[in-house]
Design an enzyme around this catalytic site. Structure first.
Site, PDB file in Angstrom:
ATOM      1  N   ASP A  19       0.995  -1.145  -0.053  1.00 55.64           N
ATOM      2  CA  ASP A  19      -0.038   0.140  -0.029  1.00 55.64           C
ATOM      3  C   ASP A  19       0.837   1.287   0.025  1.00 55.64           C
ATOM      4  O   ASP A  19       1.805   1.258   0.437  1.00 55.64           O
ATOM      5  CB  ASP A  19      -0.876   0.056   1.401  1.00 55.64           C
ATOM      6  CG  ASP A  19      -1.949   1.101   0.932  1.00 55.64           C
ATOM      7  OD1 ASP A  19      -2.326   1.261  -0.029  1.00 55.64           O
ATOM      8  OD2 ASP A  19      -2.642   1.441   2.086  1.00 55.64           O
ATOM      9  N   ASN A  39     -10.967  -2.622  -4.732  1.00 51.81           N
ATOM     10  CA  ASN A  39     -10.247  -1.780  -5.653  1.00 51.81           C
ATOM     11  C   ASN A  39     -10.970  -1.489  -7.016  1.00 51.81           C
ATOM     12  O   ASN A  39     -10.524  -0.559  -7.645  1.00 51.81           O
ATOM     13  CB  ASN A  39      -9.002  -2.417  -5.951  1.00 51.81           C
ATOM     14  CG  ASN A  39      -8.002  -2.178  -4.631  1.00 51.81           C
ATOM     15  OD1 ASN A  39      -7.054  -3.137  -4.328  1.00 51.81           O
ATOM     16  ND2 ASN A  39      -8.034  -1.210  -3.938  1.00 51.81           N
TER      17      ASN A  39
HETATM   18  C1  IPE Z   1      -5.482  -2.647   0.215  1.00 54.28           C
HETATM   19  O1  IPE Z   1      -5.118  -1.232  -0.043  1.00 54.28           O
HETATM   20  C2  IPE Z   1      -5.377  -3.086  -1.034  1.00 54.28           C
HETATM   21  C3  IPE Z   1      -4.342  -3.800  -1.655  1.00 54.28           C
HETATM   22  C4  IPE Z   1      -2.986  -3.063  -1.363  1.00 54.28           C
HETATM   23  C5  IPE Z   1      -4.297  -4.412  -2.954  1.00 54.28           C
HETATM   24  P1  IPE Z   1      -6.207   0.014  -0.385  1.00 54.28           P
HETATM   25  O2  IPE Z   1      -5.484   1.308  -0.586  1.00 54.28           O
HETATM   26  O3  IPE Z   1      -7.180  -0.740  -1.479  1.00 54.28           O
HETATM   27  O4  IPE Z   1      -7.074  -0.010   1.097  1.00 54.28           O
HETATM   28  P2  IPE Z   1      -7.784   0.957   1.771  1.00 54.28           P
HETATM   29  O5  IPE Z   1      -8.839   1.636   0.746  1.00 54.28           O
HETATM   30  O6  IPE Z   1      -6.841   2.220   2.165  1.00 54.28           O
HETATM   31  O7  IPE Z   1      -8.300   0.328   2.971  1.00 54.28           O
HETATM   32  C1  IPE Z   2      -1.475   0.143  -3.347  1.00 52.35           C
HETATM   33  O1  IPE Z   2      -1.559   1.494  -3.444  1.00 52.35           O
HETATM   34  C2  IPE Z   2      -1.978  -0.356  -4.526  1.00 52.35           C
HETATM   35  C3  IPE Z   2      -3.228  -1.059  -4.638  1.00 52.35           C
HETATM   36  C4  IPE Z   2      -4.105  -0.766  -3.691  1.00 52.35           C
HETATM   37  C5  IPE Z   2      -3.596  -1.718  -5.716  1.00 52.35           C
HETATM   38  P1  IPE Z   2      -2.743   2.684  -3.368  1.00 52.35           P
HETATM   39  O2  IPE Z   2      -3.096   2.593  -4.661  1.00 52.35           O
HETATM   40  O3  IPE Z   2      -3.525   1.993  -2.426  1.00 52.35           O
HETATM   41  O4  IPE Z   2      -1.811   3.822  -2.888  1.00 52.35           O
HETATM   42  P2  IPE Z   2      -2.355   4.924  -1.895  1.00 52.35           P
HETATM   43  O5  IPE Z   2      -3.039   4.248  -0.570  1.00 52.35           O
HETATM   44  O6  IPE Z   2      -3.761   5.644  -2.711  1.00 52.35           O
HETATM   45  O7  IPE Z   2      -1.335   5.745  -1.427  1.00 52.35           O
HETATM   46 MG    MG Z   3      -4.348   2.539  -0.586  1.00 52.19          MG
END
Ligand code: IPE
Ligand code: IPE
Ligand code: MG
Length: 255
Positions: A33, A81
């Site tokens: 993340d 997602n």
């Molecule tokens: C969790 O991260 C899912 C992945 C890293 C694939 P998100 O960025 O989607 O989670 P939230 O929305 O912060 O809970």
């Molecule tokens: C993780 O990074 C990737 C996925 C959830 C697929 P994010 O895209 O959630 O990055 P942030 O949380 O917005 O920084």
């Molecule tokens: Mg995220």
């Protein structure tokens, strides 16, 4: 349990992984993340963060393998997602193909076995094909398991398990009194895998985001502020060192 896993977890295990110290987690899970925030800090598009996340994944696989971790599960795309704008979803679901195109040969050479947990049928065909090919090619490998959580969500996983078990009850194959932890675990995507020993979540978020809710019951949790694209060997070592100092009691007491 499949033969390759029996070999991996037997006391007489002969794999590279098992010969290393037992104080590294056998199963490490990571919520990758912080890609978007990493990009925003650099005034780059979110996609640049996801691309940098692939580089972090590549080096983490290498380090985890060198450290003797047996199973590395990485959360790459959750069932939630899909709520993101379509261009970002499309980009994210192209990454497995891109990553496997460039890295599958090397993973195979390193004896790494690719697996996937999640709802395969909900993924676009190109993602499914790339993952299936990697799973097939590496099926007989006996080294580290690299397990991708793709279109994965723990609640839907549990719902699917409940449906499958209740169908068996309706068909007279299972008696409700027989339903225990083992039966539930064996109906989850992770049926062939032991529960994670350590979960790492970078980016400063202190939540599970629907990841392995059943399987993490006694997992040690480790959070760091660093965003996933900046996650490096030192952070992995820091997490493992913290893990070594944890007293895992599983509800018991030390006598
Ligand atoms: C969790 O991260 C899912 C992945 C890293 C694939 P998100 O960025 O989607 O989670 P939230 O929305 O912060 O809970
Ligand atoms: C993780 O990074 C990737 C996925 C959830 C697929 P994010 O895209 O959630 O990055 P942030 O949380 O917005 O920084
Ligand atoms: Mg995220």
């Amino acid at each position: 349990m499949p033969r390759f896993l029996r070999r991996l977890f037997s006391d007489k295990g002969t794999t590279h992984a098992k010969k290393e110290t037992s104080s590294v987690p056998c199963h490490l899970a990571i919520i990758m993340d912080g890609n978007g925030r990493w990009a925003a800090q650099r005034k780059l598009p979110r996609t640049a963060g996801h691309q940098a996340g692939i580089v972090a994944l590549r080096r983490t696989i290498k380090h985890a393998n060198e450290m003797g971790i047996s199973i590395l599960t990485v959360y790459a795309f959750s069932t939630e997602n899909w709520k993101r704008p379509k261009p970002e979803v499309d980009f994210l679901l192209r990454l497995p193909n891109e990553f496997l195109k460039s890295d599958l040969d090397n993973l195979h050479k390193k004896n790494i076995k690719v697996m996937m947990i999640g709802f395969m049928e909900g993924l676009p065909r190109h993602t499914r094909n790339a993952v299936s090919e990697a799973v097939e090619i590496t099926a007989k490998n006996t080294g580290m398991v690299l397990n991708f959580a793709l279109n994965y969500g723990s609640r839907d996983e549990i719902i699917a398990a409940v449906r499958a078990i209740t169908q068996k009850v309706a068909d007279g194959e299972v008696n409700p009194a027989q339903i225990d932890e083992q039966i539930i675990s064996s109906h989850l995507f992770t049926a062939a895998l032991p529960d994670p020993d350590l979960l790492i979540r970078p980016s400063g978020e202190i939540r599970l985001s629907n990841f392995l809710l059943w399987q993490l019951a006694y997992t040690e949790l480790w959070f760091t502020e660093v965003n996933w694209p900046d996650f490096d060997r030192e952070h992995l070592e820091e997490a493992i060192s913290a893990y070594r100092n944890r007293d895992r009691r599983f509800g018991g007491i030390k006598l």
